[in-house]
Design an enzyme around this catalytic site. Structure first.
Site, PDB file in Angstrom:
ATOM      1  N   GLU A   1      -8.252   9.213 -15.197  1.00  0.00           N
ATOM      2  CA  GLU A   1      -8.548   9.465 -13.769  1.00  0.00           C
ATOM      3  C   GLU A   1      -8.007  10.830 -13.387  1.00  0.00           C
ATOM      4  O   GLU A   1      -8.658  11.606 -12.688  1.00  0.00           O
ATOM      5  CB  GLU A   1      -7.871   8.406 -12.881  1.00  0.00           C
ATOM      6  CG  GLU A   1      -8.489   7.039 -12.987  1.00  0.00           C
ATOM      7  CD  GLU A   1      -9.030   6.534 -11.645  1.00  0.00           C
ATOM      8  OE1 GLU A   1      -9.616   7.338 -10.897  1.00  0.00           O
ATOM      9  OE2 GLU A   1      -8.873   5.336 -11.393  1.00  0.00           O
TER      10      GLU A   1
ATOM     11  N   ALA B   1     -15.922   1.843  -1.835  1.00  0.00           N
ATOM     12  CA  ALA B   1     -15.563   0.875  -0.789  1.00  0.00           C
ATOM     13  C   ALA B   1     -14.100   0.487  -0.876  1.00  0.00           C
ATOM     14  O   ALA B   1     -13.652  -0.412  -0.182  1.00  0.00           O
ATOM     15  CB  ALA B   1     -16.448  -0.353  -0.888  1.00  0.00           C
TER      16      ALA B   1
ATOM     17  N   ASP C   1       2.787   2.273  -4.996  1.00  0.00           N
ATOM     18  CA  ASP C   1       2.721   2.423  -6.462  1.00  0.00           C
ATOM     19  C   ASP C   1       3.307   3.752  -6.941  1.00  0.00           C
ATOM     20  O   ASP C   1       3.959   3.809  -7.971  1.00  0.00           O
ATOM     21  CB  ASP C   1       1.304   2.178  -7.020  1.00  0.00           C
ATOM     22  CG  ASP C   1       0.244   3.165  -6.564  1.00  0.00           C
ATOM     23  OD1 ASP C   1       0.450   3.856  -5.533  1.00  0.00           O
ATOM     24  OD2 ASP C   1      -0.810   3.242  -7.236  1.00  0.00           O
TER      25      ASP C   1
ATOM     26  N   ASP D   1      -4.359   0.483  -9.490  1.00  0.00           N
ATOM     27  CA  ASP D   1      -5.727   0.059  -9.800  1.00  0.00           C
ATOM     28  C   ASP D   1      -5.887  -0.356 -11.264  1.00  0.00           C
ATOM     29  O   ASP D   1      -6.390  -1.444 -11.541  1.00  0.00           O
ATOM     30  CB  ASP D   1      -6.724   1.165  -9.430  1.00  0.00           C
ATOM     31  CG  ASP D   1      -6.629   1.539  -7.955  1.00  0.00           C
ATOM     32  OD1 ASP D   1      -5.941   0.812  -7.215  1.00  0.00           O
ATOM     33  OD2 ASP D   1      -7.222   2.534  -7.550  1.00  0.00           O
TER      34      ASP D   1
ATOM     35  N   GLU E   1       0.837  -1.207   0.000  1.00  0.00           N
ATOM     36  CA  GLU E   1       0.000   0.000   0.000  1.00  0.00           C
ATOM     37  C   GLU E   1       0.868   1.253   0.000  1.00  0.00           C
ATOM     38  O   GLU E   1       1.865   1.321   0.730  1.00  0.00           O
ATOM     39  CB  GLU E   1      -0.878  -0.043   1.253  1.00  0.00           C
ATOM     40  CG  GLU E   1      -2.283   0.410   1.048  1.00  0.00           C
ATOM     41  CD  GLU E   1      -3.108  -0.446   0.087  1.00  0.00           C
ATOM     42  OE1 GLU E   1      -3.129  -0.134  -1.121  1.00  0.00           O
ATOM     43  OE2 GLU E   1      -3.728  -1.404   0.551  1.00  0.00           O
TER      44      GLU E   1
HETATM   45  C1  GLA Z   1      -5.481   4.524  -3.799  1.00  0.00           C
HETATM   46  C2  GLA Z   1      -4.875   4.857  -5.160  1.00  0.00           C
HETATM   47  C3  GLA Z   1      -3.800   3.832  -5.579  1.00  0.00           C
HETATM   48  C4  GLA Z   1      -2.806   3.588  -4.447  1.00  0.00           C
HETATM   49  C5  GLA Z   1      -3.543   3.293  -3.145  1.00  0.00           C
HETATM   50  C6  GLA Z   1      -2.607   3.150  -1.971  1.00  0.00           C
HETATM   51  O1  GLA Z   1      -6.271   3.365  -3.870  1.00  0.00           O
HETATM   52  O2  GLA Z   1      -5.894   4.844  -6.137  1.00  0.00           O
HETATM   53  O3  GLA Z   1      -3.144   4.297  -6.740  1.00  0.00           O
HETATM   54  O4  GLA Z   1      -1.910   4.656  -4.304  1.00  0.00           O
HETATM   55  O5  GLA Z   1      -4.462   4.343  -2.826  1.00  0.00           O
HETATM   56  O6  GLA Z   1      -1.853   1.997  -2.103  1.00  0.00           O
END
Ligand code: GLA
Length: 328
Positions: A126, A93, A18, A137, A15
């Site tokens: 986005e 969510a 990215d 994502d 987490e």
């Molecule tokens: C959000 C962002 C992702 C990533 C996560 C944290 O979901 O959309 O790109 O940075 O936070 O891991």
């Protein structure tokens, strides 16, 4: 008539890595967004989205979902179609409903290319629609495969598939705390990570021993989360490959502690919920998932049980094919 399904994703571990040239290990889920396109007589684009209403893409966007559609449809020069959007993915969510929605609009509009090209395109849409997110994502929702997680190295966008043991089940719990507060927090974390790189150089070159060179303790904590999370991703790959269920659980728990104490993206109510979930029978571990400051919690458990908590919404999810594997 054309129809495209793009699933949501769960991030097993990795987490806030990215956008720091790090590692993550997401998988696509069996819930997602479907967009169907059929020809219409005039040159307009009409969008009907179940639960969100009907609108024309050439009128001023009132809501975020209209703006997102407008960005994609304008860039792809889409005309003469009726689009129908339906979703089994809960919005907001933390399972990437917006990457799935934008991805489905992008693919139904005819965009094709490599995983990296399409993921970058979705990320650009986005961003044009107002969310400066990373590539986690779109790469997961487009590129994942059934029964496997996708290990992504964001320093070079190399990916490899990691098998998920069949005796492991996954449930996503909604914390009940909306992530709308989150936007600014997410941006702050990105800025803090940029400050780390400005002082020490690119994240992909850093090791734990470099962090002593950071003047500010806050920046040291942020960087320590990123580097330790990368290590946990690699350890999770080993734990999955060897079906070490205890290790899978303990990595999730330590990821949560790092997100709570070093990256400071959790909230006391979420910490309490993670503790409650971890104590349920058959649960190996749980952690806050996604950007933080609300959203959802991922629990990993024995596949024979269904953990639940009175009054807390949950979704049982299964590692599934990403959109590209489903395109005919
Ligand atoms: C959000 C962002 C992702 C990533 C996560 C944290 O979901 O959309 O790109 O940075 O936070 O891991």
């Amino acid at each position: 008539m054309k129809s495209v399904f793009v699933p949501g994703r769960v991030n097993l571990i990795g987490e806030h890595t990215d956008y720091n040239e790090g590692l993550a290990l997401p998988f696509a889920v069996d819930l997602g967004v479907n967009v169907t396109s059929s020809a219409r007589a005039d040159d307009r684009v009409r969008v009907a989205a179940d639960g969100f209403g009907v609108w024309f893409a050439d009128t001023e966007a009132e809501h975020e979902f209209e703006r997102q559609a407008q960005v994609v449809l304008t860039d792809r020069h889409v005309t003469n179609v009726d689009l129908h959007v339906s979703s089994t993915l809960p919005a907001g969510a933390g399972m990437s409903s917006s990457a799935a929605y934008i991805g489905a609009l992008t693919l139904v509009s005819g965009a094709r290319g490599t995983l990296e090209e399409l993921a970058r395109l979705v990320q650009r849409y986005e961003s044009l629609a107002g969310s400066d997110v990373g590539l986690l994502d779109p790469l997961a929702t487009l590129g994942a495969r059934e029964h496997r997680a996708l290990l992504i190295d964001f320093s070079n966008l190399a990916t490899r598939l990691v098998p998920i043991p069949v005796d492991v089940g996954f449930t996503v719990f909604h914390s009940g705390i909306s992530r709308s507060l989150a936007t600014s927090g997410y941006r702050d974390r990105r800025d803090e990570c940029r400050a780390v790189s400005a002082e020490l150089g690119p994240f992909r070159m850093l090791t734990m021993s470099d962090l002593a060179g950071l003047g500010e303790p806050l920046l040291r904590r942020r960087a320590r989360h990123v580097l330790s999370e990368n290590e946990r991703v690699l350890a999770m790959e080993v734990a999955l490959t060897t079906s070490d269920l205890r290790a899978i659980g303990s990595l999730l728990r330590s990821s949560h502690v790092s997100l709570r104490d070093d990256f400071e993206v959790s909230l006391p109510a979420i910490d309490a919920l993670v503790g409650t979930i971890c104590a349920l029978p058959g649960v190996f571990g749980a952690r806050l998932m996604g950007g933080g400051f609300g959203g959802c919690i991922l629990a990993v458990h024995d596949s024979d049980v269904q953990p639940r908590i009175e009054g807390v919404r949950h979704w049982r999810v299964r590692p599934s094919d990403g959109a590209l594997a489903r395109l005919s």
